[in-house]
Design an enzyme around this catalytic site. Structure first.
Site, PDB file in Angstrom:
ATOM      1  N   CYS A   1      32.400  44.741  45.317  1.00  0.00           N
ATOM      2  CA  CYS A   1      32.185  45.020  46.734  1.00  0.00           C
ATOM      3  C   CYS A   1      33.043  46.237  47.116  1.00  0.00           C
ATOM      4  O   CYS A   1      33.876  46.686  46.325  1.00  0.00           O
ATOM      5  CB  CYS A   1      32.563  43.793  47.572  1.00  0.00           C
ATOM      6  SG  CYS A   1      34.341  43.479  47.641  1.00  0.00           S
TER       7      CYS A   1
ATOM      8  N   GLU B   1      38.159  40.445  40.914  1.00  0.00           N
ATOM      9  CA  GLU B   1      38.696  41.757  40.566  1.00  0.00           C
ATOM     10  C   GLU B   1      40.106  41.941  41.097  1.00  0.00           C
ATOM     11  O   GLU B   1      41.003  42.398  40.390  1.00  0.00           O
ATOM     12  CB  GLU B   1      37.819  42.888  41.124  1.00  0.00           C
ATOM     13  CG  GLU B   1      36.393  42.878  40.676  1.00  0.00           C
ATOM     14  CD  GLU B   1      35.471  42.152  41.652  1.00  0.00           C
ATOM     15  OE1 GLU B   1      35.728  40.966  41.985  1.00  0.00           O
ATOM     16  OE2 GLU B   1      34.470  42.754  42.065  1.00  0.00           O
TER      17      GLU B   1
END
Length: 148
Positions: free
Chosen positions: A82, A54
């Site tokens: 996360c 990401e």
């Protein structure tokens, strides 16, 4: 505009990450049906604990756009982000987050820190989960089974 999922592109990035010995997570930044950036995990390769798919995809999209904000962009990622990645998604002002497999151990969206639900969160994207979850989970299970 008709919805088109780009999770297949994210899954390809995840497979490429697995082939490099990285945890198989892939991410794709899209705007208006066009892929702007894509990445897979590279934490081991780059010796960088922040080199999650990401973060790398967001960095590449921001560089391509010449801005630290990705307003109107969508992010497809194979695994629930996360807390670090969720914070980066918020900071980048991603409009919509689509993710595949949930992450009960390290997730930061639906479990764990739930970054987007905190009052300190500056921007909350629309979140859609379970997109190609079976494929993403199978890829992760296969990767970790091969490590044991």
């Amino acid at each position: 505009m008709e919805f088109r999922s780009f999770m297949d592109v994210a899954l390809n990035e995840a497979q490429a990450a697995a082939a490099r010995g990285e945890v198989p997570v892939g991410a794709v930044v899209v705007r208006g049906g066009v892929v702007v950036a894509r990445a897979g995990n590279r934490t081991r390769e780059l010796c960088d604990p922040t080199a999650h798919a990401e973060v790398l995809a967001i960095r590449a999209a921001c560089a391509a756009l010449g801005s630290e904000r990705l307003v109107g962009h969508d992010l497809y990622v194979t695994l629930e982000p996360c807390p670090m990645c969720a914070a980066a998604i918020s900071a980048a002002r991603i409009g919509r987050l689509y993710y595949g497999a949930g992450d009960p151990k390290s997730g930061g969206v639906a479990v764990g820190a739930r970054v987007f639900s905190h009052p300190q969160c500056h921007h909350v994207p629309e979140v859609y989960d379970g997109i190609a979850a079976g494929e993403a989970e199978a890829l992760l299970r296969g990767f970790f089974a091969g490590r044991r």
